[in-house]
Design an enzyme around this catalytic site. Structure first.
Site, short mmCIF file in Angstrom:
data_model
loop_
_atom_site.label_atom_id
_atom_site.label_comp_id
_atom_site.label_asym_id
_atom_site.label_seq_id
_atom_site.Cartn_x
_atom_site.Cartn_y
_atom_site.Cartn_z
N GLU A 180 -5.29 4.99 13.74
CA GLU A 180 -6.15 4.06 14.47
C GLU A 180 -6.77 4.62 15.74
O GLU A 180 -7.66 4.02 16.32
CB GLU A 180 -5.38 2.76 14.80
N ASP B 48 -4.56 -9.51 14.97
CA ASP B 48 -3.78 -8.31 15.32
C ASP B 48 -4.03 -7.87 16.77
O ASP B 48 -3.32 -7.03 17.29
CB ASP B 48 -4.05 -7.16 14.33
N ARG C 259 0.84 -1.20 0.00
CA ARG C 259 0.00 0.00 0.00
C ARG C 259 0.88 1.25 0.00
O ARG C 259 2.08 1.17 0.25
CB ARG C 259 -0.91 0.01 1.24
N HIS D 250 0.18 2.18 15.94
CA HIS D 250 0.07 1.00 16.82
C HIS D 250 1.15 1.00 17.90
O HIS D 250 1.88 0.03 18.08
CB HIS D 250 0.14 -0.30 15.99
N TYR E 59 -0.69 4.85 10.39
CA TYR E 59 -0.96 3.91 11.49
C TYR E 59 0.30 3.82 12.33
O TYR E 59 1.40 3.64 11.78
CB TYR E 59 -1.28 2.50 10.94
N LYS F 220 1.95 2.25 7.08
CA LYS F 220 2.36 1.47 8.26
C LYS F 220 3.24 2.30 9.17
O LYS F 220 3.80 3.32 8.78
CB LYS F 220 3.13 0.21 7.82
N1 LIG Z 1 -6.14 -9.10 10.32
C1 LIG Z 1 -6.41 -7.95 9.71
O1 LIG Z 1 -5.86 -7.63 8.67
C2 LIG Z 1 -7.43 -7.03 10.29
C3 LIG Z 1 -7.96 -5.96 9.54
C4 LIG Z 1 -8.95 -5.17 10.10
C5 LIG Z 1 -9.40 -5.44 11.40
N2 LIG Z 1 -8.84 -6.47 12.11
C6 LIG Z 1 -9.28 -6.83 13.46
O2 LIG Z 1 -10.55 -7.47 13.42
C7 LIG Z 1 -11.14 -7.35 14.70
C8 LIG Z 1 -12.57 -6.89 14.57
O3 LIG Z 1 -12.59 -5.56 14.10
P1 LIG Z 1 -13.96 -4.77 13.86
O4 LIG Z 1 -13.60 -3.51 13.14
O5 LIG Z 1 -14.99 -5.66 13.28
O6 LIG Z 1 -14.37 -4.43 15.36
P2 LIG Z 1 -15.83 -3.99 15.85
O7 LIG Z 1 -15.63 -3.30 17.15
O8 LIG Z 1 -16.58 -3.30 14.77
O9 LIG Z 1 -16.57 -5.39 16.11
C9 LIG Z 1 -16.20 -6.29 17.11
C10 LIG Z 1 -17.43 -7.04 17.56
O10 LIG Z 1 -17.01 -8.08 18.46
C11 LIG Z 1 -18.07 -8.24 19.38
N3 LIG Z 1 -17.64 -9.04 20.51
C12 LIG Z 1 -16.92 -8.68 21.59
N4 LIG Z 1 -16.76 -9.74 22.41
C13 LIG Z 1 -17.40 -10.79 21.83
C14 LIG Z 1 -17.60 -12.15 22.18
N5 LIG Z 1 -17.14 -12.66 23.31
N6 LIG Z 1 -18.30 -12.94 21.32
C15 LIG Z 1 -18.80 -12.43 20.17
N7 LIG Z 1 -18.66 -11.15 19.80
C16 LIG Z 1 -17.97 -10.34 20.62
C17 LIG Z 1 -18.47 -6.80 19.71
O11 LIG Z 1 -19.73 -6.76 20.33
C18 LIG Z 1 -18.44 -6.16 18.33
O12 LIG Z 1 -19.70 -6.22 17.71
C19 LIG Z 1 -10.23 -6.38 15.47
O13 LIG Z 1 -9.35 -7.12 16.29
C20 LIG Z 1 -9.48 -5.67 14.40
O14 LIG Z 1 -8.24 -5.15 14.87
C21 LIG Z 1 -7.86 -7.25 11.58
#
Ligand SMILES: NC(=O)c1ccc[n+]([C@@H]2O[C@H](COP(=O)([O-])OP(=O)(O)OC[C@H]3O[C@@H](n4cnc5c(N)ncnc54)[C@H](O)[C@@H]3O)[C@@H](O)[C@H]2O)c1
Length: 371
Positions: free
Chosen positions: A118, A270, A15, A96, A94, A75
């Site tokens: 973030e 992450d 990116r 972090h 970002y 990044k």
């Molecule tokens: N790997 C990647 O490239 C990448 C990219 C973007 C986001 N992410 C990660 O993905 C994750 C989710 O991000 P998001 O933007 O959807 O967050 P978000 O806050 O929009 O959604 C998270 C959801 O998890 C729910 N939750 C919390 N505890 C729970 C449980 N015990 N059981 C079920 N649901 C539960 C919350 O109620 C919420 O609705 C984060 O850790 C984010 O950092 C990773």
């Protein structure tokens, strides 16, 4: 202001912080834009396009770092970039920091104004510079899951949609936030059976309203998760408790009860991952198999689709970036107070409470008292 952008040097990061269209916007607003040659190539943006948009193309990253007052990246800077920091530089990217003491020290010691995508939180609680990456990761999670269900990767050999006369795949999504909703959208579109779980009943009601009878919503608890994953072909982990490590909802003991060749995509990796067996993987070797279940745990999933990710990210970063460049960081914050929330370091002080709380060696300073 002198604004610039360098090529990302993180492994497999394609990116870029600015597109040629962004350059045009900054130039039209009266700024000078400096771009390292080749910075946009990984996202399919050529030097000639940047030049045509009004950028000055620069041979080395060092020259760009030395010249600009505001650096726009994707990044967090890597250790080889720390010596290129200079006092007063606005670093818009970002960061972090909570997981990165060396970088925090480097930003503080060189008095960089670290503005982190973030932590920019809008008045309605949304995190607009994180949202596009969650949308991409959510949509991509189904695409990657579908791929690794193929036999040659160790998967079950199942097509998500099936065909007439065969069963559709069962997809279980743990967490119905941004990632989960976007995963759900693609999973439904591909014709799979979709179950989505969350602890937030309002969120489940919202999902039920928008997807109707095409999905099953369930409250997230151990019993429901164990039952659902036994029948699952693909499990997507995307829970988040802001500021904390992800809860380990997907237990090791479930693996032996699951279909051999089922796939677990842990998007929450992450934040430490929501699987007990999660280990971080990278785009060049994204999967491993444990107890017959294929695990995909890539921490920067949007990096797989850099063109879409760059455009989506810069669509979101541009307006705040123009405010900062146009008025200076201090006045931009006064006129739009949400920008304060993005400032993690300022004049050698740590100004993000969550980051300060993650370490026991820094004092927190309220940004409004210094900026
Ligand atoms: N790997 C990647 O490239 C990448 C990219 C973007 C986001 N992410 C990660 O993905 C994750 C989710 O991000 P998001 O933007 O959807 O967050 P978000 O806050 O929009 O959604 C998270 C959801 O998890 C729910 N939750 C919390 N505890 C729970 C449980 N015990 N059981 C079920 N649901 C539960 C919350 O109620 C919420 O609705 C984060 O850790 C984010 O950092 C990773």
């Amino acid at each position: 202001m002198k604004v610039g952008c360098v090529k990302e040097i993180k492994n497999n990061e394609f990116r870029v912080g600015m597109t040629p269209d962004n350059v045009k916007s900054y130039v039209n607003a009266g700024h000078d834009v400096y771009i390292e040659k080749g910075a946009g190539e990984g996202s399919g943006f050529l030097d000639a396009e940047y030049e045509a948009a009004g950028a000055k193309m620069i041979d080395t990253a060092k020259e760009v770092w030395d010249t600009v007052e505001m650096m726009i990246k994707v990044k967090e800077p890597l250790p080889e970039e720390y010596p290129l920091f200079h006092e007063g530089l606005i670093l818009y990217t970002y960061l972090h920091l909570a997981a990165d003491k060396p970088q925090t020290d480097a930003l503080l010691n060189s008095k960089v104004k670290g503005v982190a995508y973030e932590t920019l939180i809008e008045r309605n609680g949304s995190i607009p510079l994180l949202a596009p990456m969650s949308q991409i990761a959510g949509r991509l999670s189904i695409q990657e899951g579908a791929k690794y269900l193929e036999k040659r990767f160790g998967g079950e050999g199942v097509l998500l949609a099936g065909v007439p006369g065969t069963p559709k795949a069962n997809i279980v999504i743990l967490g119905g936030g941004s990632v989960g909703t976007n995963a759900c959208k693609i999973a439904v579109g591909m014709g799979a059976n979709v179950t989505i779980m969350d602890i937030n009943l309002q969120r489940l009601a919202y999902l039920d309203d928008i997807f109707g009878a095409r999905i099953q919503t369930l409250v997230s608890n151990d019993a429901n998760i164990e039952k659902a994953v036994k029948e699952a072909d693909l499990v997507i982990g995307c829970v988040l408790i802001p500021g904390k490590s992800a809860p380990k909802l997907f237990k090791k003991k479930y693996l032996k009860e699951m279909k051999p060749g089922a796939v677990f995509v842990d998007v929450a990796v992450d934040q430490g991952g929501c699987g007990e067996t999660t280990k971080v993987t990278y785009h060049d070797d994204p999967i491993f198999i444990e107890d017959g279940v294929v695990h995909y745990c890539v921490g920067n999933m949007p990096g797989a689709v850099p063109r879409t990710s760059t455009i989506a990210l810069t669509n979101a970063t541009l307006s705040y970036g123009l405010q900062i460049a146009g008025k200076g960081l201090e006045q931009a914050c006064k006129d739009n107070e949400v920008i304060y929330s993005a400032i993690n370091t300022y004049d050698g002080k740590l100004t993000c409470k969550n980051v300060a709380d993650s370490f026991d060696c820094y004092e927190y300073t309220d940004v409004r008292t210094v900026c």
